[in-house]
Enzyme design. Structure first.
Site, PDB file in Angstrom:
ATOM      1  N   HIS A   1       0.844  -1.209   0.000  1.00  0.00           N
ATOM      2  CA  HIS A   1       0.000   0.000   0.000  1.00  0.00           C
ATOM      3  C   HIS A   1       0.885   1.268   0.000  1.00  0.00           C
ATOM      4  O   HIS A   1       0.899   2.034   0.983  1.00  0.00           O
ATOM      5  CB  HIS A   1      -0.861  -0.078   1.257  1.00  0.00           C
ATOM      6  CG  HIS A   1      -1.969   0.911   1.402  1.00  0.00           C
ATOM      7  ND1 HIS A   1      -1.828   2.264   1.241  1.00  0.00           N
ATOM      8  CD2 HIS A   1      -3.261   0.714   1.735  1.00  0.00           C
ATOM      9  CE1 HIS A   1      -2.988   2.862   1.477  1.00  0.00           C
ATOM     10  NE2 HIS A   1      -3.874   1.952   1.776  1.00  0.00           N
TER      11      HIS A   1
ATOM     12  N   GLU B   1      -1.022   1.331  -5.203  1.00  0.00           N
ATOM     13  CA  GLU B   1      -0.793   0.098  -4.457  1.00  0.00           C
ATOM     14  C   GLU B   1      -0.775  -1.121  -5.383  1.00  0.00           C
ATOM     15  O   GLU B   1      -1.633  -1.232  -6.272  1.00  0.00           O
ATOM     16  CB  GLU B   1      -1.909  -0.084  -3.421  1.00  0.00           C
ATOM     17  CG  GLU B   1      -2.132   1.166  -2.575  1.00  0.00           C
ATOM     18  CD  GLU B   1      -3.459   1.133  -1.810  1.00  0.00           C
ATOM     19  OE1 GLU B   1      -3.901   0.036  -1.430  1.00  0.00           O
ATOM     20  OE2 GLU B   1      -4.050   2.195  -1.592  1.00  0.00           O
TER      21      GLU B   1
HETATM   22  C1  BG6 Z   1      -6.995   2.217   0.575  1.00  0.00           C
HETATM   23  C2  BG6 Z   1      -8.465   1.908   0.483  1.00  0.00           C
HETATM   24  O1  BG6 Z   1      -6.265   1.153   0.046  1.00  0.00           O
HETATM   25  O2  BG6 Z   1      -6.649   2.361   1.962  1.00  0.00           O
HETATM   26  C3  BG6 Z   1      -9.271   3.030   1.137  1.00  0.00           C
HETATM   27  O3  BG6 Z   1      -8.842   1.733  -0.879  1.00  0.00           O
HETATM   28  C4  BG6 Z   1      -8.817   3.213   2.568  1.00  0.00           C
HETATM   29  O4  BG6 Z   1     -10.651   2.722   1.083  1.00  0.00           O
HETATM   30  C5  BG6 Z   1      -7.307   3.450   2.576  1.00  0.00           C
HETATM   31  O5  BG6 Z   1      -9.503   4.310   3.143  1.00  0.00           O
HETATM   32  C6  BG6 Z   1      -6.728   3.638   3.964  1.00  0.00           C
HETATM   33  O6  BG6 Z   1      -7.061   2.577   4.819  1.00  0.00           O
HETATM   34  P1  BG6 Z   1      -6.636   2.600   6.334  1.00  0.00           P
HETATM   35  O7  BG6 Z   1      -7.226   1.353   6.930  1.00  0.00           O
HETATM   36  O8  BG6 Z   1      -5.139   2.588   6.370  1.00  0.00           O
HETATM   37  O9  BG6 Z   1      -7.188   3.874   6.921  1.00  0.00           O
END
Ligand code: BG6
Length: 294
Positions: free
Chosen positions: A166, A269
């Site tokens: 990510h 990602e």
């Molecule tokens: C992204 C998702 O990969 O991660 C989003 O597509 C999400 O929907 C974002 O809000 C952040 O996620 P987190 O759990 O780290 O707040």
């Protein structure tokens, strides 16, 4: 100094326990510098020599054992997003909020440094996901950053995995950047209730973007005129690319992001969102490479 320090003996690699209690690994060689935490095997910085950091880290990121760090490269595993059937389980899986083991650090002949971290099942992981596994995360720090997450099924029956590397990229101004490489690719738009749509041209940002581009292994190019650079992001073992920018309202609602945090970051990602079935003894590798064309 951390206990993990005594396990490694590689020039340019050190491990230090930070004041917040988490162990940080610093890898510094003639080609680049990288910082990562054993908590989540979470890379928080990658800077090729002479460049500005390619990764974005929230100035309000929280460093504690039960929370994911906001920014850098969280490892979403063994599922991406909400758990498919139980929303009480952690979003994006447990790997990003689990302590990993530093396994090895080696200086390579080309001047890069390779570090490996490992994670396998524990009582806690089995309570969330009832499978035995071994994960190896290989990180090569050179002029570019190469990361590869390999899972081996060490259990007696097959299991399905999903996930994502990510990556949060550091940009000058979200309204000036564009992403090339996904033209014509279909995506599910999370902002529009997962409606399916097709990308037309480069991606530009004028509002919240949260999209899963499906059936694509293509390389993306993050064009950033403000920093006068393009970041090339390639991948393998990945069936989807997620592009995310929370924009203003969501930034304001997140405690670990400043109100204007969305202006200097964008996530691209390497996803594995279609699910991969892995038989006992078999492996799967999800990999991403990040390179600056400056
Ligand atoms: C992204 C998702 O990969 O991660 C989003 O597509 C999400 O929907 C974002 O809000 C952040 O996620 P987190 O759990 O780290 O707040």
């Amino acid at each position: 100094m951390s206990e993990a320090n005594s396990l490694i003996n590689c020039p340019g690699v050190s491990v230090e326990t930070q004041s917040h209690g988490l162990d940080k690994v610093v890898i510094d060689n003639d080609l680049g510098r990288c910082e990562l935490y054993l908590h989540g095997a979470h890379i928080t910085s990658f800077t090729p020599k002479g460049e500005t950091d390619l990764l974005w880290l929230s100035p309000k990121a929280v460093f504690c054992a039960d929370k994911a760090i906001r920014g850098g490269i969280p490892i979403c595993w063994p599922w991406f997003g909400a758990h498919p059937s139980d929303s009480s389980k952690p979003a994006h899986g447990f790997a990003r909020v689990t302590q990993w083991q530093l396994d090895s650090a080696v200086a390579l002949e080309n001047g890069a440094t390779q570090v490996c971290l490992k994670l396998s099942e524990s009582e806690q992981s089995l309570s969330l996901w009832p499978h035995r596994f071994e994960l190896v995360y290989q990180i090569v720090v050179g002029k570019q950053l190469d990361i590869a997450l390999t899972v081996t099924n060490t259990d007696e029956s097959a299991f399905d995995i999903g996930g994502a590397l990510h990556s949060y990229f550091n940009i000058h101004d979200v309204e000036q950047v564009s992403i090339k490489g996904l033209d014509g690719i279909c995506y599910r738009d999370k902002v529009e209730g997962f409606a399916q749509n097709q990308q037309n041209g480069d991606i530009k940002f004028t509002q919240e973007v949260d999209r899963v581009y499906i059936d694509t292994e293509d390389t993306c190019y993050l064009q950033d005129p403000g920093f006068d650079r393009t970041i090339e992001i390639s991948k393998s073992g990945s069936d989807s690319t997620i592009v995310w920018n929370p924009w203003q309202d969501k930034s304001q609602s997140m405690a670990d992001m400043s109100d204007d945090g969305y202006q200097t970051m964008v996530c691209i990602e390497a996803g594995s969102t279609g699910g991969v079935n892995i038989a006992p003894g078999q492996q799967h590798c999800l990999a991403q490479s990040i390179k600056c064309r400056c």
